[in-house]
Design an enzyme around this catalytic site. Structure first.
Site, mmCIF file in Angstrom:
data_model
loop_
_atom_site.group_PDB
_atom_site.id
_atom_site.type_symbol
_atom_site.label_atom_id
_atom_site.label_comp_id
_atom_site.label_asym_id
_atom_site.label_seq_id
_atom_site.Cartn_x
_atom_site.Cartn_y
_atom_site.Cartn_z
ATOM 1 N N HIS A 1 -4.046 16.003 11.987
ATOM 2 C CA HIS A 1 -3.451 16.795 13.072
ATOM 3 C C HIS A 1 -1.933 16.794 12.952
ATOM 4 C CE1 HIS A 1 -2.988 18.109 17.382
ATOM 5 N NE2 HIS A 1 -1.817 17.493 17.197
ATOM 6 N N GLU A 2 -1.362 15.616 12.766
ATOM 7 C CA GLU A 2 0.097 15.524 12.674
ATOM 8 C C GLU A 2 0.622 16.181 11.396
ATOM 9 O OE1 GLU A 2 1.591 14.817 15.238
ATOM 10 O OE2 GLU A 2 -0.052 13.907 16.348
#
Length: 453
Positions: free
Chosen positions: A24-25
């Site tokens: 996600h990051e």
């Protein structure tokens, strides 16, 4: 052995979620760097730093509390009206000296001012053209949508893999005139489903009519019955009227007479809303149907999941309140209540350690659990409220609309949208999220949701 399998399931689920957080990051960091933005930190977890390493201008690391992650993109907040953005000076360390043009009075004004000051401590003279707030609106959308989009893609590929191989398995009534599988001895309210009959419960209409498992229903009130759905619709439409059933038993045709009763029941498996309908008290003989599909089938299934997630988000505060009530013993915890990553880990542990599940079903369940968490996290982050990614996306889209309207009307460019002005709301919403998260974690420890077998 059971304890080891439980721990294995918990750890595998936890590692799957941590990997999802990291991806996600990356979904934020990679496009931010590609667009020339400056990313100073990439961390999985919160709190004290456990390990970190600088690679170029970015510090990569892991923190002690593995309940999330973040990337630090420099220049998320513009200087604002109280500073002079065209007359910045820098101290000996290269940090900007922000000149205040207006006095900061009031709690919210000071809060916003402090946030700007903290943001601009990271800005160096050479960073002016790399600040996030100066990016075109569409680049901001790509950067902020990258994170939750990765979660949805993770869910998509896991779902696709499962649907294409294992498939979806549903129990459907056997074809033709319905065969009775079970007969309810009494009428139990739907909300109390699962409990045993008591002497105060009235006998079910099916029991009064003399129906038994194995009977084949051939007609209802004189209408020939061809399948279960037809019979089900006829029973529900009958309300509390007389019901004459013709059924076959051991090659003989028999007739039973009763009156259906009106009960609050859901109209379908996808609609949990209760409606007053006729009730007989039988269930049909079923068989397992396996449906497999590729990417288009997966998209179709995820479309249905999207509706369910939106409904779940709308009722989330109420359901979390129900968990809080369960924690203090006011009522039992609902089986469909939301769970935290701790609850997901417990369910994964119970699944892997369950002796009645074949290995294939354990693997599929664990994959689907990880995929479902990813899908929910992705959808949740698109909610257009700060501090969620959707809040930044909404700000960027509003900036595009505002500038477009100014051009059409021949007015001066209104400039960048100042997301800092929404920080009081963001902090309030973040506090609510924190409280809900803590409630769910405590609930998953004190009154956990267990695997339904």
């Amino acid at each position: 052995m059971t304890a080891l399998l439980y721990a294995l399931g918990f750890v595998l689920f936890f590692l799957g979620i941590l990997a999802s957080i990291g991806l996600h990051e990356l979904g934020h960091m990679i496009p931010a760097k590609r667009f020339g933005g400056k990313v100073t930190q990439y961390f999985i977890g919160f709190g004290p730093t456990v390990w970190s390493k600088h690679v170029g201008e970015t510090e990569y690391g892991v923190k002690a509390i593995p309940l999330g992650g973040y990337v630090k993109i420099v220049g998320m907040l513009p200087p604002g009206d109280q500073y002079d953005p065209d007359d910045l000076e820098y101290d000996e360390q290269g940090s900007p000296v922000l000149k205040v043009r207006k006095s900061n009075t009031g709690l919210f004004t000071q809060l916003i001012s402090d946030a700007r000051a903290a943001e601009w401590e990271l800005v160096r003279p050479e960073d002016t053209g790399r600040l996030f707030y100066r990016m075109p609106w569409w680049k901001k959308v790509v950067v902020m949508a990258g994170g939750p989009s990765v979660n949805i893609l993770i869910a998509f590929f896991i779902f696709w893999g499962v649907f294409a191989t294992y498939g979806t398995k549903t129990e459907e009534p056997v074809a033709g005139a319905p065969i009775v599988a079970t007969v309810s001895e009494c009428v139990i309210p739907y909300t109390e489903d699962g409990r045993a009959c008591t002497k105060d419960d009235p006998a079910s209409p099916a029991a009064e009519a003399g129906l038994k498992p194995g009977d084949r229903i051939v007609s209802f009130n004189g209408t020939p019955i061809e399948d279960w759905e037809q019979l089900r619709a006829a029973i529900r439409a009958n309300d509390d009227g007389t019901a004459v059933l013709v059924y076959e038993r051991d090659g003989k045709e028999l007739t039973g007479r009763t009156s259906t009763t009106v009960e609050a029941r859901p109209t379908s498996g996808t609609d949990a809303t209760l409606h007053q309908v006729g009730f007989l008290g039988i269930s049909p003989k079923t068989h397992v149907v396996t449906t497999t599909g590729g990417p288009f089938y997966t998209v179709e299934q995820m479309g249905t999941m999207t509706k369910q997630v939106v409904q779940a988000l709308g009722t989330l505060p109420v359901k979390v309140w129900g968990v809080a009530e369960a924690i203090v013993g006011v009522k039992d915890r609902a089986a469909d209540s939301p769970v935290s990553i701790v609850g997901g880990g417990r369910i994964a542990g119970e699944t892997v350690s369950h002796r009645g599940f074949p290995l294939t079903e354990k693997v599929v369940f664990l994959l689907m659990l990880i995929a479902s968490f990813n899908f929910f996290i992705g959808m949740f982050n698109f909610v257009p409220l700060l501090p969620l990614d959707g809040g930044h996306i909404a700000s960027a889209l509003w900036e595009a609309v505002r500038r477009a309207l100014a051009r059409v009307r021949g007015r001066p460019d209104p400039g960048y949208v100042d997301a800092a002005k929404l920080l009081p709301i963001a902090y309030g919403f973040a506090a609510v999220l924190l409280v809900m998260g803590v409630v769910l974690i405590i609930g998953d420890i004190v009154v956990p949701v267990h695997l339904t077998t």
